[in-house]
Design an enzyme around this catalytic site. Structure first.
Site, PDB file in Angstrom:
ATOM      1  N   TYR D 186       0.824  -1.202   0.000  1.00  0.00           N
ATOM      2  CA  TYR D 186       0.000   0.000   0.000  1.00  0.00           C
ATOM      3  C   TYR D 186       0.860   1.254   0.000  1.00  0.00           C
ATOM      4  O   TYR D 186       1.614   1.482   0.943  1.00  0.00           O
ATOM      5  CB  TYR D 186      -0.893   0.022   1.241  1.00  0.00           C
ATOM      6  CG  TYR D 186      -1.828  -1.148   1.347  1.00  0.00           C
ATOM      7  CD1 TYR D 186      -2.553  -1.594   0.244  1.00  0.00           C
ATOM      8  CD2 TYR D 186      -1.998  -1.815   2.554  1.00  0.00           C
ATOM      9  CE1 TYR D 186      -3.420  -2.675   0.338  1.00  0.00           C
ATOM     10  CE2 TYR D 186      -2.866  -2.893   2.662  1.00  0.00           C
ATOM     11  CZ  TYR D 186      -3.578  -3.325   1.557  1.00  0.00           C
ATOM     12  OH  TYR D 186      -4.424  -4.392   1.656  1.00  0.00           O
ATOM     13  N   LYS D 217      -0.572  -8.150  -2.862  1.00  0.00           N
ATOM     14  CA  LYS D 217      -1.964  -7.680  -2.719  1.00  0.00           C
ATOM     15  C   LYS D 217      -1.979  -6.177  -2.897  1.00  0.00           C
ATOM     16  O   LYS D 217      -1.326  -5.458  -2.138  1.00  0.00           O
ATOM     17  CB  LYS D 217      -2.470  -8.071  -1.337  1.00  0.00           C
ATOM     18  CG  LYS D 217      -3.891  -7.659  -1.003  1.00  0.00           C
ATOM     19  CD  LYS D 217      -4.265  -8.234   0.380  1.00  0.00           C
ATOM     20  CE  LYS D 217      -5.703  -7.976   0.775  1.00  0.00           C
ATOM     21  NZ  LYS D 217      -5.930  -6.661   1.354  1.00  0.00           N
TER      22      LYS D 217
END
Lengths: 311, 311, 311, 311, 311
Positions: D186, D217
C-alpha cells in the site's frame, strides 16, 4: 518488618536475603557480595567515583579542589587506604588501576553521560558502556573483587523507557551472576519541575525496588532528611542511600549523613565529591568517619573525632 | 606516579601495565601490541590516515597538497619507509594494501563519518564500520600486525550516548583480544561553544580514561601547550596525544609536538595531514623527526636536522 | 602503481589481489568472483537491474521504453543472451528467475529504497533487504553464480552513519565469503548542493575504498569525464565505474563510456536503463558493445560496429 | 513467457517454480504450500482476516455488518465451511482457534498496526508481531497447515526502509522454511498523493517482486481493472491479487474480481470484509463463488448462480 | 460458542484450551497456569500491583491511603492472606519478596513507564524491563509459582508499533514456556480523543486477541458495563477483564465488578488500588469478596456479606 520463617533457609547464617532469581550456584557469591558492601549491617557506604564522565573535569580540578584529585589514581588510593564499602566507577578505570588495589571492593558503574548537553536542549539519556561479560572479565582475569553494578536512570526523561529497560535487565543479570545492583535514581527532564521533591523521590525509589535494585541512590529531599522517610518506606527491602551534601563543612556533612539514616531511614550513604576533592589524608579520614556512622552507628561527634584523629 | 610492587607481576620485564580485563592467554599479545606502538617508552607516535572518510578528498587533493597524496597507497608507503608507531586507518584500506606492507603496525579506525552534513544541521554521529571479528580476520588471514583499534567520540553531541556505549564496549573487547584502544575525543555539537577549551579537553580526556582508552587523541588547547597539562593529569594512565598543528611550517610543527610533550605532558603525537600531504620523501622525513621527538626525547633542533638530512 | 613482490603469493597466476581479511579457504573463491566480473582485465561491466525498487515502474514502462522491459524477466534474458560481467539486482528477482539463467554471474543488490519520498521531505535512508545468509542460500541451493553484493550509500544524508556502518560490515563479510562488493555512492540530502561535483565524487569514491569496496559506482561529474580522474585516483585499488549516460543516443552513450575509462580512469561501466529499456535484441547488442569497450579496449567505432552488426 | 527446459527439474510434475534460495530439503514443502493455495492454477484465493488490528472493531461490528462477524471465530468457520485458498490472520487468532479448524490452510499475517493515528499525524509504520520461530511452532505443535506468511509495506512512508528490510528478510526466511510469502503493498504517507494510481501500483508490485513475494496484494487502480495490467506485468512471476470491492453488491463484487483477473491480469483475489461481514451462510456462499472464478475460471454468471444456490 | 469435538484432545479433563503454539512438553504446564488463575471457571481475578512504576508513590502514600500501603510487602501480604487468582507486579519485587510468599501465583508485569512525562509532551512508550529468561529464573531458582506475564500496550501512541511487536513476541514466547499472557490495553496518545469509548475498547480487545492474549485488561467504557459487551465479543476466546472502579465505596465497587461480568460479559476482574490502598485486613476482605463474584458467581449482596464478615 515482616520476616517469615520460611525465608530463613535462604538467608542462612548471613542474614542476607538472596533474590529469588539468583541461581543456586551463585547464591553464595551474592551473599558474599552483599555482605561485603554492607558488613552484615544491611547498610551501604558507597564511594562514588564516576564523575569523570558525568561532570568531566569540573569535579577534579579547580578552585577548592585539592590537587591530589587531579590524578584518577586518587580515587583508588582513598579506597585502598580509607574505609569504604565499595568504590563505584567505570570499567575503564577499574581495568587500569584495579590490579594495583586488589583489596578494594568495586562496583562497576555501567552507564554514564557527560553534562555538556543541557537538559533544556535534549532529554537526558545514558546507556551502558560495557557488557556484563566485560564486568566478569575484570573479576575473572584481574582477580578483582567486583561486588556489583551501578546504573543511572533519569526518571521523567523522554528516553526513560530505554533506561528502565536496560536497567531492569542488567539488574536481573547481575543478580544471576552473584552481584548486587545499585540504581542512581534522578528525576530529570523538561517534565520534571522539582527534582528533589520528597514525594517524587519516594516514587523513583519505589520504582527502583520494582526493578530489583538492592540499593537506590537518591538526592536529599528539599524538605529535609525526615522527608526521606517516605522514600525509605517506598523502597521496601531496597535500601535508600543519599548523595553527598554539596559544599558543606565536614561536621555538617557528617550530620547530613547521620540524619538521612536516623531521621530519614536511609540505609547508608553514597558520597563522591565530599570525599575525593580532599587531599588523600583528609579523604581517608572522611571515609573512616562515614563508615563509622554507616556501619557502626557512630554518633556525629564520635565520627568527627575519628575524622580529626585520622588527619 | 604511584606504582605498587604488586603490579609488577603483570608488567613483567616489559614495563607494560596490562588492563585487568585482558584474559591471561592474551596478556602477552597485549604487551606486544602496547610495546610495539610505544617502543617501551610509554609514548605513542600515531600516523592518522583516516581522513578519506572524515574529510573526503579535501585532505588528499588540491592546492598545497603534493600529488603523491592523491593515491591512497601513499599512506602505506610512508608508514613502510618512514618511522611510525602505527598507521591508523579504516579496515578497507588495510584489507586492500596491508599485505603489501606487512611490516607496518596497523590500528584499525573503527568508526567514521563524512563532514558533508554541517554540525549546525544535525548533531554528529559516527558508528563502527566493521566488527572486531572483521579486525581479527585481518590479523589472522592477512598475517597483518594489527595492534589496536581507534574510535571517535563527539562529546556533547546529542548522540553522545550512542558513541560512548559503542566505544566503551569496543575498548573492552579489543583489550580482551590483546589489542590497544585509542579514542579520538572531540567536543562537538550545538552545546559546545569552545571545542578547544583546555578544561573541556581535560574533561573528555578523563572520560576516555574511564572508558579504558590506552591513548586519547585531543586537539591542542586554545590556551597553548602548557594548558594541556590538565588533560594529561586527568587522563591518568591513559596517554594524551595531540593532533597535528594545522598549516605550520615543519620546524614550527616539530616545536608544537615537542611542546605538547614537554610542556603539556602529552605522551606522544597523532599526526595526519602534516605527514601525508607531503611528497613521499618529505613525509618519510617528517615521520623520522616526529619519532625522534616522541620515542627518543630528541630536541626540536636535532629532530629538524634529522628531517633535513632525510630529504 | 606500486606492486611489491611479496604480494605475488596471494595474486598467484590470476593477477587478482585478495583482500587481507579473506579467509585462506575462501581465497580461491574470491579470485574466481573477481576474475569472473573482470575477465582478468581489472575492469567491470556491470548491468544494473535494481531500479524496480529505486524508481518503481518509471524505468520499465512508458514513453520511450520498449515493451519488452515491462517484464522483469527481460533483465535476465539480456544478461543471458548478451555479454555482461554481472547482473546486479535484488535477491527476490534472482530467487525467482536465476535458476532459469544459471549462466549469468549475479551480484545481489542488498539495499534499496523507493523514490516516493522526496529528499526535500526526509533525508534518504536505505537498508539491507536480506542477510548474507540469504545470499548464500541462493548460491548453495540454487547453484547460482553469485559473485558479489552491492550496496547504496547516500553520502551527506543525516542517516549516513547508519548506511556507512551497514555497508562496511557487509563488505567485510562478503569478502569473508569469497564475494566481491560494489558500492553505489551517491551524495544526497539537504546538505548536498552539487551531487555531481567532481571533487565530491572523488571524496565518496575514496570513502568507499576505505570501506573496502572492490568497485564504486558514481555519477559522471558535471565537469566531464576528464574530471573523473580525481575520483579514480582517490579510490586507489578500488575501481571506479560510472553510471549510464541518461538519454543519449547509442553512439554518444558508447563514447560516454569510453571517455570515463580513457579520459577519467574509470575501471569499467555500470549501466541500467541504457540497456534494459531497449528491445531484447537491441539491449543484447548494447551489452556486447559495452563489454568490448570495457574488456577489450575496443574503440568507440569498433564497439558501435559490433552493436549494429548484432541487431 | 520464457520457460527454459532447465527449469523443469525444479518444477517437477507440480508445475511450481521453487525459488532458488529454498533449501533442497524444503522444496517439497514449498511446492506443497504453493500448490495448496493455488490448487495448481497459479492463482490465489486469499481470505483476509487481519482487520481486527488494522481497523479495530469497525469491520466487525456496526451498521450493515452481520452479527455473526462480532465473534472472531466467524473467520474460521467461514474458512472451514467455505472454499478458500487460505485464511490470512495474526498468529494469536490462529493459536487460539486453529486447532479446532485444522483443515484450513493458514497464512500468518506477520505485521499490523491500528488506524488510530492518522497518516496526517505520523508516517505509517508496521512491525512484525511474532518471529518465524513462533510461526513454526504453530505448524509443529499445533499440526496446523501453515502455508505462508503475509506482510504489509507502506510504500512512501518515511519509515519505508524499515518495513522493506523486515519484509525482505522475512520473505527469504519463509521460503527457506518451505512457506510462501504475500505482501500487502500500500502506498501511504504524506508523500503519496494518489494511493490508487495505476502506475504507482505497478511500481510497488514490481518492488515486491524484487523482494521475492510470491503474491502481491494491491488496491484496484482508480483507472479501473484494465489499468491493473501494468502491475501484473511489472510483478512478473509474482502474482498480483486485488483487495475486495468496498461496498459493492454481490454480483458487482464478483464482476470486480472477474475483471481484475481477466482484464487486469490478476492472479487471484484477496477479500476480507466482502466475505466476513456477511452471515456465515452467505459468507460461505461468497467464498465458493470467488473460488470458482479464481480456480475454475468460472464466469460471473455461473459464479453468482453457485452463490445463490449455496444460500 | 463453537466447540469441535476434535479440540477435546487438547482440553483434556481440564477444559482448558491450549494455544496451538504451546509445545507438547509444555501443555501440561500451560493448563496448570491457566487453571491456577481461573480455577476452572474461565475467569480471572487479577490483583494488579504494578503501580509503583506506573504511578510512582501516588497510589501508595497520601490522603485516603492506609499506611499499610506504604510498604511494598503489603501487596504480598494481601495476596498471601487474601484470595487472589494471581498477583501481577514487576520482576524486582517478586525477586525480593516472592520466596517469603511462595504460595502466591505470580504474573510478571514485563513493561512499565512512569507518568512523569505527560501524554501532551510525548507519545507514551513502555518497554520490557526484563527478559523471559529472567522470568524463568524466578520460577526455576526461587521455586516460585510464576503463571504468566503481563504487558501494557498504549494503542494509538505513535510508538504503538514498537509495543505491538514486543507484546506479540512475548506472548508467543510465554505460551511456549507454559505461561499465560495478559495485556493491559489502553488507548492513549494525542490521536485518542475518548480513551474509554466502548467501540474503541472493543477494538483494542480484539487486537489483543489477535496477539494471542489470554486475557485483556481494559477500562470500563464511558457508556457503562453493558456497553462492554461489544469488547467481550470482539475478544473471542480471550477474556476481557476490567480495571477497578476508581474511588467507589466497597459495595458500589463490588456492584461495578459484578456488572462488568453479568452485564458486560467480562471474564473476571483486575483490581489494584481498590485493594491495596486499604489496610491489610480490609484488603484481604475485598479480595475474598471479589473472588466470590469472579469464581463463585456470588451475588453482590453475598459478596459484600463475605467482605463484612472478614473484617
Amino acid at each position: 518488618m515482616n520476616t517469615h520463617t520460611r525465608s530463613i533457609h535462604r538467608r542462612q547464617s548471613s542474614g542476607v536475603r538472596v533474590p529469588a532469581h539468583v541461581p543456586i550456584a551463585e547464591r553464595r557469591r551474592y551473599i558474599y557480595s552483599y555482605s561485603t558492601v554492607t558488613r552484615g549491617t544491611g547498610r551501604l557506604m558507597l564511594m562514588a567515583g564516576d564523575q569523570k564522565i558525568e561532570h568531566l573535569n569540573a569535579d577534579f580540578y579547580g578552585k577548592g579542589i585539592h590537587q591530589d584529585d587531579s590524578n584518577p589514581e586518587h580515587l583508588f588510593q582513598i579506597a585502598h587506604k580509607g574505609d569504604v564499602g565499595c568504590l563505584a566507577t567505570q570499567h575503564g578505570l577499574i581495568a587500569a588501576y584495579g590490579m594495583d588495589y586488589p583489596d578494594v571492593p568495586y562496583l562497576v558503574k555501567m552507564n554514564a553521560k557527560t553534562d555538556i548537553v543541557p537538559t533544556a536542549q535534549a532529554e537526558p539519556l545514558s546507556k551502558a558502556l560495557c557488557s556484563l561479560d566485560d564486568v566478569i572479565r575484570l573479576r575473572q582475569y584481574g582477580k578483582l573483587n567486583i561486588v556489583g553494578i551501578g546504573y543511572t536512570i533519569y526518571f521523567g526523561s523522554e528516553h526513560e523507557s530505554e533506561m528502565l529497560a536496560e536497567a531492569g535487565k542488567l539488574i536481573a543479570a547481575a543478580h544471576a551472576l552473584g552481584m548486587i545492583a545499585v540504581v542512581w535514581a534522578y528525576p530529570r527532564g523538561k517534565a520534571v519541575q522539582q527534582e528533589k521533591d520528597a514525594h517524587l523521590i519516594a516514587g523513583v525509589a519505589g520504582a527502583c525496588a520494582s526493578l530489583g535494585a538492592d540499593f537506590v541512590k537518591v538526592n536529599m529531599p528539599t524538605e529535609g532528611a525526615a522527608a526521606l522517610h517516605e522514600a525509605s518506606q517506598a523502597a521496601g527491602r531496597s535500601g535508600v542511600v543519599v548523595s553527598g551534601g554539596g559544599t558543606l563543612g565536614t561536621k555538617e556533612f557528617l550530620q547530613h549523613t547521620y540524619d538521612t539514616i536516623h531521621l530519614g531511614g536511609a540505609r547508608g550513604s553514597a558520597t563522591g565529591r565530599n570525599i575525593h576533592q580532599k587531599s588523600l589524608t583528609e579523604a581517608v579520614a572522611i571515609t573512616k568517619a562515614l563508615s563509622a556512622i554507616v556501619y557502626k552507628n557512630a554518633s556525629v561527634d564520635s565520627a568527627h573525632d575519628l575524622y580529626t584523629h585520622s588527619l
